[in-house]
Design a protein around this motif. Structure first.
Motif, PDB file in Angstrom:
ATOM      1  N   MET A 201     -11.899  60.611 -42.712  1.00 59.03           N
ATOM      2  CA  MET A 201     -11.058  61.620 -43.605  1.00 59.03           C
ATOM      3  C   MET A 201      -9.701  61.116 -43.328  1.00 59.03           C
ATOM      4  N   ARG A 202      -9.360  60.344 -42.179  1.00 58.03           N
ATOM      5  CA  ARG A 202      -8.084  60.036 -41.946  1.00 58.03           C
ATOM      6  C   ARG A 202      -7.679  58.931 -42.731  1.00 58.03           C
TER       7      ARG A 202
ATOM      8  N   SER B 273     -19.432  63.819 -36.420  1.00 57.72           N
ATOM      9  CA  SER B 273     -18.288  64.481 -36.790  1.00 57.72           C
ATOM     10  C   SER B 273     -17.064  63.654 -36.621  1.00 57.72           C
ATOM     11  N   THR B 274     -16.933  62.813 -35.336  1.00 53.99           N
ATOM     12  CA  THR B 274     -15.890  61.904 -35.036  1.00 53.99           C
ATOM     13  C   THR B 274     -15.794  60.669 -35.907  1.00 53.99           C
TER      14      THR B 274
ATOM     15  N   PHE C 202     -14.332  65.787 -46.348  1.00 52.52           N
ATOM     16  CA  PHE C 202     -14.514  66.779 -45.595  1.00 52.52           C
ATOM     17  C   PHE C 202     -15.515  66.319 -44.591  1.00 52.52           C
ATOM     18  N   ASP C 203     -15.757  67.128 -43.302  1.00 49.94           N
ATOM     19  CA  ASP C 203     -16.508  66.885 -42.359  1.00 49.94           C
ATOM     20  C   ASP C 203     -17.854  67.422 -42.472  1.00 49.94           C
TER      21      ASP C 203
ATOM     22  N   LYS D 259     -24.163  65.264 -32.995  1.00 55.51           N
ATOM     23  CA  LYS D 259     -23.385  66.007 -34.154  1.00 55.51           C
ATOM     24  C   LYS D 259     -22.122  65.595 -33.786  1.00 55.51           C
TER      25      LYS D 259
ATOM     26  N   ALA E 269     -20.740  67.237 -41.039  1.00 58.93           N
ATOM     27  CA  ALA E 269     -21.424  67.674 -39.730  1.00 58.93           C
ATOM     28  C   ALA E 269     -20.874  68.896 -39.316  1.00 58.93           C
ATOM     29  N   ALA E 270     -19.659  69.330 -39.530  1.00 62.55           N
ATOM     30  CA  ALA E 270     -18.978  70.656 -38.989  1.00 62.55           C
ATOM     31  C   ALA E 270     -19.881  71.770 -39.978  1.00 62.55           C
TER      32      ALA E 270
ATOM     33  N   LEU F  20     -16.914  60.819 -39.105  1.00 59.74           N
ATOM     34  CA  LEU F  20     -16.473  61.485 -40.453  1.00 59.74           C
ATOM     35  C   LEU F  20     -14.962  61.801 -40.485  1.00 59.74           C
ATOM     36  N   ALA F  21     -14.641  62.179 -39.178  1.00 63.65           N
ATOM     37  CA  ALA F  21     -13.027  62.771 -39.028  1.00 63.65           C
ATOM     38  C   ALA F  21     -12.209  61.230 -39.233  1.00 63.65           C
ATOM     39  N   ASP F  22     -12.721  60.167 -38.653  1.00 62.14           N
ATOM     40  CA  ASP F  22     -12.004  58.779 -38.904  1.00 62.14           C
ATOM     41  C   ASP F  22     -11.931  58.488 -40.337  1.00 62.14           C
TER      42      ASP F  22
END
Length: 294
Positions: free
Chosen positions: A98-99, A91-92, A105-106, A87, A108-109, A94-96
């Motif tokens: 998002m930037r 999330s990592t 949004f993420d 997970k 996985a969170a 998806l965070a990339d």
């Protein structure tokens, strides 16, 4: 992942973990979904598929077909802790994204997973040792009597029996003392001794260097550790850099070790965990007297 590999902005071991999670678990589901179409139910399907694979492995382990059971022994069930790491990998990514404004949004969170319970350490008391020995003897006889099973060595049956009271079992000082007495002629005795009395991690003990050791003052700096990354040995900083010291009385009990002769390999710069220690007195039980950790 290609971007991280190019920029080299994360540890190699972390990158390999991300790639492994993708290839073994998440890629099967997420590779067929557009990045901006990844929602919480999409990520949940990854873990649903993991549970299906776990059930297949467990069922194969109970099969009457020897080849199927053999296949099951080569597989590992994915546990709660690994699921949480998968997970985190998703999330990592998806965070990339998002930037880079590729997603808003993420997802996985928003996925809820069962907590990964930490194993409770239990001491090998006399009662637990006796109960384990009795259960293991019974289990070993059952394995020998099972015609479907190939011939196992007792140690193989022991490692797969699952009869230990807890995944984390702790030796008593007397049991550790007995182990060190048995291993006193082993070439790795100095390594076992150091770990037993100073509490170093395995990688820290293997990564100890002569330059960080002062036998006269009884002082060792825990600065480096060795780890296996992608089937290769890699040197890195300790997860918890610190000095470790002993009192004068306890340091005199340390096996007298002299630096190894120069070799044409990097191992010559290490503390001699694989070299002979000519003077070895019988050690006291750890955790008593001068052996109390500083």
């Amino acid at each position: 992942m290609k971007r991280h590999r190019r920029l080299n902005d994360i540890r190699k071991s972390a990158l390999i973990g991300y790639i492994s999670h993708h290839d073994r678990h998440s890629g099967e589901i997420l590779d067929h979904v557009r990045l901006d179409r990844i929602f919480a139910p999409t990520v949940e399907r990854v873990f649903t598929r993991i549970e299906e694979k776990n059930a297949e492995i467990l069922a194969a382990g109970q099969s009457d077909d020897l080849s199927v059971r053999k296949w099951a022994r080569t597989k590992r069930v994915t546990g709660p802790a690994t699921k949480r790491r998968i997970k985190a990998s998703i999330s990592t990514v998806l965070a990339d994204a998002m930037r880079e404004r590729l997603v808003s949004f993420d997802a996985a969170a928003l996925v809820s997973l069962a907590p990964a319970k930490k194993s409770t350490g239990l001491v090998w008391t006399k009662a637990r040792v006796q109960a384990f020995n009795d259960a293991f003897a019974e289990h070993l006889q059952a394995v020998k009597a099972d015609r479907r099973s190939r011939r196992y060595k007792a140690v193989e049956v022991w490692s797969k029996s699952g009869l230990r009271p807890s995944p984390v079992m702790v030796w008593t000082p007397a049991q550790l003392s007995a182990f060190l007495d048995h291993a006193i002629t082993d070439r790795l005795y100095a390594l076992f001794h150091l770990i037993a009395f100073r509490g170093l991690r395995r990688g820290e003990a293997c990564g100890a260097r002569w330059v960080d050791l002062d036998l006269d003052e009884g002082w060792l700096a825990v600065a480096k550790q060795l780890t296996i990354v992608d089937s290769e040995i890699a040197e890195g900083g300790s997860a918890c850099p610190r000095p470790t010291t002993t009192t004068g009385a306890s340091w005199r009990s340390w096996p007298t070790c002299s630096p190894p002769r120069p070799r044409a390999t990097a191992r010559s710069t290490r503390v001699p965990v694989a070299d002979a220690c000519p003077q070895r007195a019988r050690h006291p039980a750890p955790g008593r007297g001068a052996w109390k950790r500083s």
